[in-house]
Design a protein around this motif. Structure first.
Motif, PDB file in Angstrom:
ATOM      1  N   ARG A 213       0.847  -0.858   0.014  1.00 46.85           N
ATOM      2  CA  ARG A 213       0.338  -0.206   0.098  1.00 46.85           C
ATOM      3  C   ARG A 213       0.881   1.168   0.260  1.00 46.85           C
ATOM      4  NH1 ARG A 213      -2.868  -3.114   3.680  1.00 46.85           N
ATOM      5  NH2 ARG A 213      -2.990  -1.644   5.396  1.00 46.85           N
ATOM      6  N   THR A 214       2.175   1.355   1.011  1.00 47.01           N
ATOM      7  CA  THR A 214       2.780   2.176   1.484  1.00 47.01           C
ATOM      8  C   THR A 214       4.067   2.989  -0.475  1.00 47.01           C
ATOM      9  OG1 THR A 214       2.848   2.427   3.249  1.00 47.01           O
ATOM     10  CG2 THR A 214       4.197   3.940   2.294  1.00 47.01           C
ATOM     11  N   THR A 215       4.544   1.625  -0.446  1.00 45.49           N
ATOM     12  CA  THR A 215       4.873   1.768  -2.129  1.00 45.49           C
ATOM     13  C   THR A 215       3.756   1.733  -3.751  1.00 45.49           C
ATOM     14  OG1 THR A 215       6.069  -0.034  -1.357  1.00 45.49           O
ATOM     15  CG2 THR A 215       6.967   0.496  -3.603  1.00 45.49           C
ATOM     16  N   LEU A 216       3.146   1.484  -3.897  1.00 43.91           N
ATOM     17  CA  LEU A 216       2.236   2.070  -4.549  1.00 43.91           C
ATOM     18  C   LEU A 216       1.485   3.784  -4.615  1.00 43.91           C
ATOM     19  CD1 LEU A 216       1.656   1.574  -7.034  1.00 43.91           C
ATOM     20  CD2 LEU A 216      -1.108   0.203  -6.106  1.00 43.91           C
ATOM     21  N   ALA A 217       0.815   3.599  -3.226  1.00 43.02           N
ATOM     22  CA  ALA A 217       0.687   4.809  -2.968  1.00 43.02           C
ATOM     23  C   ALA A 217       1.457   6.145  -3.265  1.00 43.02           C
ATOM     24  CB  ALA A 217       0.653   5.347  -1.505  1.00 43.02           C
ATOM     25  N   GLU A 218       3.187   5.339  -2.534  1.00 39.37           N
ATOM     26  CA  GLU A 218       4.410   6.750  -2.892  1.00 39.37           C
ATOM     27  C   GLU A 218       4.616   6.932  -4.425  1.00 39.37           C
ATOM     28  OE1 GLU A 218       7.627   5.685  -0.119  1.00 39.37           O
ATOM     29  OE2 GLU A 218       6.232   6.030   1.565  1.00 39.37           O
ATOM     30  N   ALA A 219       4.332   5.934  -5.183  1.00 40.45           N
ATOM     31  CA  ALA A 219       4.940   5.621  -6.417  1.00 40.45           C
ATOM     32  C   ALA A 219       3.684   6.817  -7.419  1.00 40.45           C
ATOM     33  CB  ALA A 219       4.734   4.399  -7.011  1.00 40.45           C
ATOM     34  N   ILE A 220       2.555   6.855  -6.618  1.00 42.03           N
ATOM     35  CA  ILE A 220       1.449   7.684  -7.774  1.00 42.03           C
ATOM     36  C   ILE A 220       2.376   8.720  -7.149  1.00 42.03           C
ATOM     37  CG2 ILE A 220      -1.107   7.979  -8.038  1.00 42.03           C
ATOM     38  CD1 ILE A 220      -0.230   4.783  -8.985  1.00 42.03           C
TER      39      ILE A 220
END
Length: 453
Positions: A213-220
């Motif tokens: 969740r954290t990694t994908l949200a940060e990438a976006i």
């Protein structure tokens, strides 16, 4: 720095969790939008809907669609996809079912206007939703999957719609009434399911691990910041940007060719086969869309992956124009083959085109910019049936209308040729600030990838 394996895992889960449902939703949308082609003969003979009124009503959908699409997309950005997508689908499903009450020209045009208002915001909302979940490097693939909904809807929906016409007389309803009723209620059911099946943002996804969740949200979020640093992130700026209006022009002429074919393909096949629209016509109409679906499984993603979206887009526009001209001048079998080229071009070029505006717009600018392109560009869907009907009436026969649609595809291709290179850039291309060589090498760079966004 984010772990690439965690990001890849999150994207893979999102793809399998969300895209099948989005695909089904789009499939139902296209089915309810285009099934009037199968009712055309019955409406003309049994309900006194004239050819001119059919063309007006087919296109009238896009008038209210354009009016309500931008506010609809902005509301989705504010309240979330789950609630708003459910509202859109249930609304249009009820209106689509109400098509059973068509009685003459006014009823047909009025209900098509209402259907456009109900569905407004769905497709740009789906594209916007994809930008919440998939980084740019994955977006071409996600958009390619989304566009499967169009050919699959017509591959599966054409035999379905033709088959439902065979229910003529059951329970006192005509076959075309059964078609509208069943396919409209299907939209309501899928919309209610979407309320529970969609997740608004990566941070809300209980089916991802905390790290995912954290990694994908940060990438976006990082991607949105990058777009902001390049400018064009604010809605007002986006709407004043001539690049957006250039893209809108491409989409407008593309939709003229696409919907000019879609609304009349059952009638064209019926004339080629010399039979009334029914189960046989439904099966044959499904063939070009099946071919398009198979081609869309590979070519749009390849266009982005190889860094040549402009060149591929031009090729597919050529398919549309050439196929339309050939289909007007050859016997039934080669005409059906030519129509396979038309549908392949129409389906494959659209996800390639969609990577252009999403490449330099983000946040609320993406919500507004994408909706503006989609809603105003879709007015080509209003022009298409009316200009085709006018050409056919003016010159006699059906070839003139097909030539007009082919010309629209060529105009769209010409506009793609002169698109600024940074709009058609793809991830991994050379630095934006790096000067490009002059002459032939610059032209080759422009056609292959151009500077990055």
């Amino acid at each position: 720095m984010a772990d690439p394996s965690i990001l890849a895992s999150a994207i893979r889960k999102a793809r399998w969790r969300l895209m099948p449902l989005i695909l089904v939703m789009y499939l139902v949308a296209m089915l309810d939008r285009t099934n009037i082609g199968f009712a055309r003969q019955a409406l003309h003979s049994r309900e006194a809907v004239s050819d001119a009124a059919f063309a007006l009503g087919a296109g009238a959908f896009f008038i209210t669609y354009a009016i309500f699409e931008l506010p609809s997309n902005l509301i989705l950005h504010k309240v979330g996809a789950r609630i708003w997508m459910c509202r859109i689908m249930v609304s249009w499903g009820l209106v689509a079912s109400a098509m059973v009450f068509i009685r003459g020209d006014a009823w047909f045009v009025g209900l098509r206007l209402l259907l456009g208002a109900a569905e407004a915001g769905f497709f740009p909302g789906a594209i916007l939703y994809i930008t919440y979940w998939f980084p740019a490097s994955e977006r071409g693939r996600a958009l390619g999957l989304l566009y499967f909904g169009f050919p699959i809807a017509l591959t599966v929906g054409s035999p379905l719609s033709g088959g439902l016409l065979a229910l003529d007389g059951r329970l006192g309803l005509a076959g075309w009434q059964w078609m509208f009723l069943i396919e409209g209620l299907l939209a309501c059911g899928v919309g209610i399911y979407a309320l529970f099946g969609l997740t608004d943002h990566p941070k809300d996804a209980s089916w991802l691990t905390p790290a995912e969740r954290t990694t994908l949200a940060e990438a976006i979020a990082d991607e949105t910041k990058t777009k902001s640093s390049r400018g064009g992130i604010h809605l007002g700026q986006a709407l004043r940007d001539p690049r957006l209006w250039h893209l809108l022009g491409v989409y407008f002429f593309l939709q003229i060719s696409v919907y000019g074919v879609t609304f009349y393909l059952p009638s064209q096949v019926s004339a080629l086969l010399g039979v009334k629209i029914g189960p046989l016509v439904g099966l044959v109409v499904g063939i070009p869309w099946l071919v398009a679906a198979l081609m869309a499984a590979y070519w749009p993603a390849r266009a982005v992956r190889t860094g040549q979206p402009r060149a591929y887009a031009l090729g597919f526009f050529g398919f549309i124009a050439l196929g339309l001209v050939v289909s007007a001048n050859v016997p039934p079998l080669p005409a059906i083959i030519a129509l396979c080229f038309v549908t392949t071009g129409a389906i494959c070029v659209q996800p390639i085109f969609r990577t252009f505006p999403t490449g330099y717009l983000g946040g609320v600018a993406a919500a507004g910019g994408i909706a503006a392109i989609n809603s105003l560009g879709n007015l080509g869907g209003f022009v298409a049936p009316n200009v085709r009907n006018w050409a056919d009436q003016q010159f006699g026969g059906t070839a003139a209308g097909l030539y007009v649609l082919a010309a629209a595809a060529l105009v769209a291709a010409a506009l793609v040729v002169i698109l600024p290179s940074r709009i058609v850039a793809v991830p991994g291309s050379v630095d934006e600030a790096e000067p490009q060589p002059r002459g032939a090498s610059r032209m080759q760079s422009s056609l292959s990838h151009g500077p990055p966004r």
